[in-house]
Design a protein around this motif. Sequence first.
Motif, PDB file in Angstrom:
ATOM      1  N   ALA A 165     -47.366 -30.852  -3.458  1.00  0.00           N
ATOM      2  CA  ALA A 165     -48.192 -30.286  -4.518  1.00  0.00           C
ATOM      3  C   ALA A 165     -48.128 -28.772  -4.488  1.00  0.00           C
ATOM      4  O   ALA A 165     -48.099 -28.114  -5.531  1.00  0.00           O
ATOM      5  N   ARG A 166     -48.091 -28.209  -3.275  1.00  0.00           N
ATOM      6  CA  ARG A 166     -47.993 -26.753  -3.165  1.00  0.00           C
ATOM      7  C   ARG A 166     -46.680 -26.280  -3.809  1.00  0.00           C
ATOM      8  O   ARG A 166     -46.656 -25.318  -4.556  1.00  0.00           O
ATOM      9  N   GLN A 167     -45.589 -26.993  -3.493  1.00  0.00           N
ATOM     10  CA  GLN A 167     -44.303 -26.620  -4.099  1.00  0.00           C
ATOM     11  C   GLN A 167     -44.344 -26.795  -5.611  1.00  0.00           C
ATOM     12  O   GLN A 167     -43.846 -25.958  -6.365  1.00  0.00           O
ATOM     13  N   GLN A 168     -44.941 -27.908  -6.040  1.00  0.00           N
ATOM     14  CA  GLN A 168     -45.009 -28.170  -7.483  1.00  0.00           C
ATOM     15  C   GLN A 168     -45.811 -27.081  -8.180  1.00  0.00           C
ATOM     16  O   GLN A 168     -45.448 -26.632  -9.267  1.00  0.00           O
ATOM     17  N   PHE A 204     -44.665 -24.735 -11.088  1.00  0.00           N
ATOM     18  CA  PHE A 204     -45.416 -24.613 -12.349  1.00  0.00           C
ATOM     19  C   PHE A 204     -45.543 -23.137 -12.733  1.00  0.00           C
ATOM     20  O   PHE A 204     -45.293 -22.766 -13.887  1.00  0.00           O
ATOM     21  N   VAL A 205     -45.892 -22.293 -11.738  1.00  0.00           N
ATOM     22  CA  VAL A 205     -46.030 -20.861 -12.027  1.00  0.00           C
ATOM     23  C   VAL A 205     -44.678 -20.283 -12.443  1.00  0.00           C
ATOM     24  O   VAL A 205     -44.578 -19.537 -13.429  1.00  0.00           O
ATOM     25  N   ILE A 206     -43.611 -20.667 -11.716  1.00  0.00           N
ATOM     26  CA  ILE A 206     -42.274 -20.173 -12.076  1.00  0.00           C
ATOM     27  C   ILE A 206     -41.901 -20.656 -13.481  1.00  0.00           C
ATOM     28  O   ILE A 206     -41.346 -19.908 -14.290  1.00  0.00           O
ATOM     29  N   GLY A 207     -42.254 -21.910 -13.782  1.00  0.00           N
ATOM     30  CA  GLY A 207     -41.943 -22.467 -15.096  1.00  0.00           C
ATOM     31  C   GLY A 207     -42.645 -21.710 -16.209  1.00  0.00           C
ATOM     32  O   GLY A 207     -42.032 -21.366 -17.226  1.00  0.00           O
ATOM     33  N   VAL A 208     -43.938 -21.420 -16.001  1.00  0.00           N
ATOM     34  CA  VAL A 208     -44.677 -20.649 -17.009  1.00  0.00           C
ATOM     35  C   VAL A 208     -44.033 -19.279 -17.167  1.00  0.00           C
ATOM     36  O   VAL A 208     -43.868 -18.772 -18.284  1.00  0.00           O
ATOM     37  N   VAL A 266     -28.983 -26.172  -3.091  1.00  0.00           N
ATOM     38  CA  VAL A 266     -28.793 -24.753  -2.823  1.00  0.00           C
ATOM     39  C   VAL A 266     -29.843 -24.381  -1.799  1.00  0.00           C
ATOM     40  O   VAL A 266     -31.025 -24.281  -2.116  1.00  0.00           O
ATOM     41  N   GLY A 267     -29.388 -24.216  -0.559  1.00  0.00           N
ATOM     42  CA  GLY A 267     -30.347 -23.984   0.512  1.00  0.00           C
ATOM     43  C   GLY A 267     -31.244 -25.192   0.621  1.00  0.00           C
ATOM     44  O   GLY A 267     -30.776 -26.321   0.719  1.00  0.00           O
ATOM     45  N   SER A 268     -32.566 -24.965   0.548  1.00  0.00           N
ATOM     46  CA  SER A 268     -33.480 -26.095   0.681  1.00  0.00           C
ATOM     47  C   SER A 268     -33.874 -26.633  -0.693  1.00  0.00           C
ATOM     48  O   SER A 268     -34.596 -27.604  -0.798  1.00  0.00           O
ATOM     49  N   ILE A 269     -33.407 -25.984  -1.756  1.00  0.00           N
ATOM     50  CA  ILE A 269     -33.823 -26.383  -3.097  1.00  0.00           C
ATOM     51  C   ILE A 269     -32.794 -27.333  -3.692  1.00  0.00           C
ATOM     52  O   ILE A 269     -31.586 -27.107  -3.601  1.00  0.00           O
ATOM     53  N   SER A 270     -33.279 -28.390  -4.301  1.00  0.00           N
ATOM     54  CA  SER A 270     -32.398 -29.342  -4.969  1.00  0.00           C
ATOM     55  C   SER A 270     -32.513 -29.125  -6.473  1.00  0.00           C
ATOM     56  O   SER A 270     -33.601 -29.099  -7.029  1.00  0.00           O
ATOM     57  N   ILE A 271     -31.364 -28.922  -7.121  1.00  0.00           N
ATOM     58  CA  ILE A 271     -31.369 -28.622  -8.553  1.00  0.00           C
ATOM     59  C   ILE A 271     -30.725 -29.763  -9.315  1.00  0.00           C
ATOM     60  O   ILE A 271     -29.705 -30.301  -8.895  1.00  0.00           O
ATOM     61  N   GLN A 272     -31.339 -30.157 -10.430  1.00  0.00           N
ATOM     62  CA  GLN A 272     -30.759 -31.183 -11.300  1.00  0.00           C
ATOM     63  C   GLN A 272     -30.247 -30.524 -12.571  1.00  0.00           C
ATOM     64  O   GLN A 272     -31.006 -30.294 -13.502  1.00  0.00           O
ATOM     65  N   PRO A 273     -28.933 -30.234 -12.617  1.00  0.00           N
ATOM     66  CA  PRO A 273     -28.413 -29.466 -13.757  1.00  0.00           C
ATOM     67  C   PRO A 273     -28.529 -30.211 -15.079  1.00  0.00           C
ATOM     68  O   PRO A 273     -28.586 -29.581 -16.129  1.00  0.00           O
ATOM     69  N   GLY A 292     -38.606 -29.275  -9.420  1.00  0.00           N
ATOM     70  CA  GLY A 292     -38.532 -27.911  -9.935  1.00  0.00           C
ATOM     71  C   GLY A 292     -37.696 -27.796 -11.190  1.00  0.00           C
ATOM     72  O   GLY A 292     -38.127 -27.204 -12.184  1.00  0.00           O
ATOM     73  N   SER A 293     -36.485 -28.400 -11.183  1.00  0.00           N
ATOM     74  CA  SER A 293     -35.592 -28.244 -12.335  1.00  0.00           C
ATOM     75  C   SER A 293     -36.234 -28.806 -13.581  1.00  0.00           C
ATOM     76  O   SER A 293     -36.149 -28.226 -14.662  1.00  0.00           O
ATOM     77  N   SER A 294     -36.879 -29.949 -13.415  1.00  0.00           N
ATOM     78  CA  SER A 294     -37.497 -30.609 -14.553  1.00  0.00           C
ATOM     79  C   SER A 294     -38.584 -29.736 -15.153  1.00  0.00           C
ATOM     80  O   SER A 294     -38.630 -29.526 -16.367  1.00  0.00           O
ATOM     81  N   VAL A 295     -39.460 -29.207 -14.298  1.00  0.00           N
ATOM     82  CA  VAL A 295     -40.548 -28.362 -14.787  1.00  0.00           C
ATOM     83  C   VAL A 295     -39.976 -27.130 -15.485  1.00  0.00           C
ATOM     84  O   VAL A 295     -40.367 -26.781 -16.604  1.00  0.00           O
TER      85      VAL A 295
END
Lengths: 170, 449
Positions: B98-101, B105-109, B158-165, B425-428
């Motif tokens: 939830a903390r990551q989400q 959310f803040v990055i998405g906004v 990428v590092g610890s982050i998983s991206i869904q292109p 993250g990618s989805s948001v």
Amino acid sequence: MILDPISVALKYGFLAVLYIFLLWVSRSAMKDLRRGGQGQSWTPGGGSPVGDEGTSIHAAAGGNAAALDRLDPRLVVERAPGHTPGMEYEVGPGAILGRGDQAEIRLEDPFASSRHARLTRQGGVVILEDLGSTNGTYLNEELVGGPQPLHPGDRVRIGDSEFTYLDAVD
Amino acid sequence: MSARTRELFALIPAALLLSAGFAAIFLSRGDLLGGLHGTNQVSDVSLTYGGIFLGVCVGAHLVLRVALPDADPYLFPLVALLASFGLVEIYRIDADLARQQATWFVIGVGAMAATIVILRDHGRLERYRYTIALAGIGLLLLPRLFTPTNGAYLAIQVGSISIQPAEFAKIAIVVFLASYLRDTRQVLVLGARRVLGVTIPPLKHFGPLLLVWGTAMLLLFFIRDIGSSVMFFGGFLAMVYIATDRLSFVVIGLLLFIGGADLVAGHIGHIADRVEAWHHPFLESNFRPSNGVGGSYQLAQGLFAQADGGIFGKGFGGAVLELPKGQCGPTAQLCTLLPAPHTDFIYAVIVNELGLIGACGLLCVYLLVCQRGFKIAMLARDSFSKLLAAGLTTVFALQVFVIVGGVTKVIPLTGVTLPFVSYGGSSVLANFVLLALLLLVSNRARREA
């Protein structure tokens, strides 16, 4: 266990807030549905009619092939030296805009070249093309580089002369 | 009341829901916060979270107020509501996630605000349509370079982050289709020939369209992401239909899809498994807890969880996701009652905790988002804006349909995220960019209307 009532209250509170919010938002959607027949805009402040705007994309494309034969692409004068605003020029099979004698749409505009721009029909699409004019042709206030397809409502400007392109029978 | 003031007021319920949700979860974990004596603390902490959430939303609202004064007032609050649903449920499942989400959310906004401020006019996208199409296809190709997860090449690390292109590719492809169809839609109708009463579009103008879109579809089969391919296909057909008003194009497309799907279902192993699990989720041979992938364990448990929720649900924190150690089998996997509760099956958890009523509410929020989206498309004046808004909304709606349909056993289950609710993250990020584009179209449409 003693906390249970608060938990339950919170859950129902959550659902209640959710549904009140949904009702509030959907109220505007309902208004839309009711006004749909009158073609009223739903904007509370700017109640300008949008009419058939909702599906108007096909008014331009032509709902069916038969309707396309009736389309007469034309330029409506917005403001132009030597022309009355509201005058219409039919594009026909194609037309040259310019100051010269052989131009189908004569511009009495000091900024226009003698052969300034050309309109050609390709299928149902009218293409606007600058013919290497000195002062350029503007489509929706953007300088025209290569050939550009015109869409209903597009504004074509050459110097001080401005036209609106229309192609549906209204 | 001006559009922006409405938006500001509509943000309050979202923040209230977040506070109520967090408070309920804190209460259900009462022992963690000192039992009964923690009550005050509970309300303080959850109100603080609600306050921070409201602060972020108001920040975004101020950006909208300055940059897009005429944009649709309800779209952003509806999305904020979805995000609050997501944050509460993910917190209930795992506090760290939830903390990551919340960070996402803040990055998405932020990404939404950046898109609006930098782009200013969505018409500018048209100039780069081929670049955007290439970028979209490139994004789809990227995961193939990495190792697959659950049989599909979906994510890159990428590092610890998983991206869904694929999440970003869907926006790129819709932008390209809208721009290309705007220029060719008239030719597509006029140049069409009729063969046996079926209208066939002219290949010359249909070709580039098929090329870009066909490549995207092939790549999706190549990376084995069926959920996304349904979204792409549906979005494509909807846009062609809107652009040309030819039902025959849609019929041809659907026939091709059924043929293709049949072929693929028979030939790619994990898809055949999914279809089998969908047909018979409760069959013992499919119901294998030890093998989460391929079997129907996840689907069947999801169905049980939804049925267990009843009308009003079990309340926040009421869903049992894991059995306590010792009551289950020797392996950790057997203890997990519901695999992937924070991503694919978050819908099942929500239904379990809020019941039928809560689930209907959630789906209504999605319906209203789609209604706003199509409304924007209807109000928009030029073809590109219309096609863009309608295309983005269709893709969004189909994404919800694919995952909710999958979890409720309407269609075979495929893993896509529930937009703005699922963890990811990618989805948001991608969906906030989508929202930014819709708001841009809306601002221009309503200013001119």
